[in-house]
Design a protein around this motif. Structure first.
Motif, mmCIF file in Angstrom:
data_model
loop_
_atom_site.group_PDB
_atom_site.id
_atom_site.type_symbol
_atom_site.label_atom_id
_atom_site.label_comp_id
_atom_site.label_asym_id
_atom_site.label_seq_id
_atom_site.Cartn_x
_atom_site.Cartn_y
_atom_site.Cartn_z
ATOM 1 N N ALA A 19 7.669 4.730 1.771
ATOM 2 C CA ALA A 19 7.142 5.001 3.109
ATOM 3 C C ALA A 19 6.610 3.741 3.775
ATOM 4 N N ASN A 20 6.074 2.819 2.977
ATOM 5 C CA ASN A 20 5.506 1.584 3.525
ATOM 6 C C ASN A 20 6.530 0.462 3.646
ATOM 7 N N LYS A 21 7.755 0.722 3.192
ATOM 8 C CA LYS A 21 8.782 -0.310 3.265
ATOM 9 C C LYS A 21 9.149 -0.557 4.722
ATOM 10 N N PRO A 22 9.148 -1.826 5.171
ATOM 11 C CA PRO A 22 9.491 -2.108 6.577
ATOM 12 C C PRO A 22 10.934 -1.746 6.867
ATOM 13 N N LYS A 23 11.140 -1.144 8.027
ATOM 14 C CA LYS A 23 12.479 -0.752 8.446
ATOM 15 C C LYS A 23 13.189 -1.953 9.049
ATOM 16 N N SER A 24 14.317 -2.338 8.450
ATOM 17 C CA SER A 24 15.078 -3.483 8.952
ATOM 18 C C SER A 24 16.013 -3.025 10.055
ATOM 19 N N GLY A 30 -6.920 8.516 5.482
ATOM 20 C CA GLY A 30 -7.980 9.192 6.211
ATOM 21 C C GLY A 30 -9.332 8.767 5.688
ATOM 22 N N ALA A 31 -10.054 9.717 5.116
ATOM 23 C CA ALA A 31 -11.370 9.417 4.571
ATOM 24 C C ALA A 31 -11.285 8.753 3.205
ATOM 25 N N PHE A 32 -10.060 8.563 2.692
ATOM 26 C CA PHE A 32 -9.876 7.966 1.375
ATOM 27 C C PHE A 32 -9.047 6.696 1.542
ATOM 28 N N PRO A 33 -9.675 5.564 1.896
ATOM 29 C CA PRO A 33 -8.939 4.370 2.324
ATOM 30 C C PRO A 33 -8.092 3.729 1.255
ATOM 31 N N HIS A 34 -8.364 3.951 -0.044
ATOM 32 C CA HIS A 34 -7.611 3.268 -1.082
ATOM 33 C C HIS A 34 -6.558 4.166 -1.711
ATOM 34 N N LEU A 35 -6.174 5.210 -1.023
ATOM 35 C CA LEU A 35 -5.261 6.189 -1.594
ATOM 36 C C LEU A 35 -3.924 5.575 -1.947
ATOM 37 N N SER A 36 -3.324 4.821 -1.018
ATOM 38 C CA SER A 36 -1.984 4.301 -1.246
ATOM 39 C C SER A 36 -1.954 3.189 -2.275
ATOM 40 N N GLN A 37 -3.109 2.659 -2.673
ATOM 41 C CA GLN A 37 -3.145 1.578 -3.637
ATOM 42 C C GLN A 37 -3.414 2.080 -5.040
ATOM 43 N N HIS A 38 -3.532 3.399 -5.197
ATOM 44 C CA HIS A 38 -3.900 3.935 -6.502
ATOM 45 C C HIS A 38 -2.708 3.901 -7.441
ATOM 46 N N SER A 39 -2.937 3.508 -8.658
ATOM 47 C CA SER A 39 -1.921 3.537 -9.695
ATOM 48 C C SER A 39 -2.608 3.839 -11.004
#
Length: 220
Positions: free
Chosen positions: A142-147, A189-198
């Motif tokens: 989802a975060n991959k830039p669209k070329s 949203g209210a959980f700013p580090h969501l996409s960085q979780h691993s």
């Protein structure tokens, strides 16, 4: 066609029903994880839970996020045959646990959920790992830039690609709406580090050991 005037009493009907049930081995409905999700969601978030070490600012908002993420992981379980090796109730419980991890709610697995589902943390780690791996892959996609091809670039058919300024507004709106819909689930949203979780398996085991939940024999 011939019509038979059959008159069956209550006893005969019951015998016929028993015959059908025995023929099908009493398996009239195969349970799926979806059968357990709503039941588990009632205990998925408690007022005593913490978010990043702090009390929950909004219980209703957290439950709304939990509902969305749980059903997202439910969809994930339908897209990989590896989840067929787990019981349906186990997959549903893992959906709850994976959602709590993504939302950074601690503890990741509570005693209430342990007693409700019948699964300890050790029973769920393998299934949770598969879900979090799929989640991380979706976030990266989802975060991959669209070329986009530069203006005036020649296409495969030898026709120049029209400049971006000539693209219709309806097409731009449709593309924007599609992109927004795909990324909606991953907005923190209210959980700013969501996409960085691993959470690798070793970390999941560490979390499970810190909670020290005793084993319970799972039952569907």
């Amino acid at each position: 066609m011939c019509s038979l005037n059959l008159v069956l009493n209550k006893r005969d009907l019951i015998r016929m029903e028993l015959l059908l049930l025995e023929t099908f081995g009493w398996n009239l409905c195969m349970p799926t994880p979806a059968h357990f999700i709503d039941y588990y969601l009632h205990a998925s978030v408690q007022e005593s839970d913490l978010h990043n070490g702090w009390p929950l600012s909004s219980l209703s908002k957290t439950k709304a996020f939990m509902d969305k993420y749980t059903h997202y992981f439910l969809e994930v379980s339908l897209q990989d045959h590896a989840f067929l090796s787990f019981r349906p109730s186990q997959v549903a419980a893992a959906c709850i646990a994976a959602s709590r991890i993504c939302l950074q709610i601690s503890p990741s697995w509570t005693t209430s959920l342990h007693l409700l589902t019948g699964y300890s943390w050790d029973h769920l780690t393998q299934c949770i790992e598969l879900m979090l791996l799929a989640h991380d892959n979706d976030v990266k996609e989802a975060n991959k830039p669209k070329s986009t091809p530069p203006s005036g670039q020649t296409s495969l058919h030898g026709q120049p690609t029209p400049p971006s300024c000539t693209t219709s507004s309806s097409h731009r709106q449709a593309t924007s709406s599609t992109t927004s819909a795909q990324q909606l689930l991953f907005q923190a949203g209210a959980f700013p580090h969501l996409s960085q979780h691993s959470a690798p398996l070793s970390q999941l085991h560490a979390l499970g050991e810190s909670q020290a939940l005793g084993p319970v024999v799972p039952q569907d």
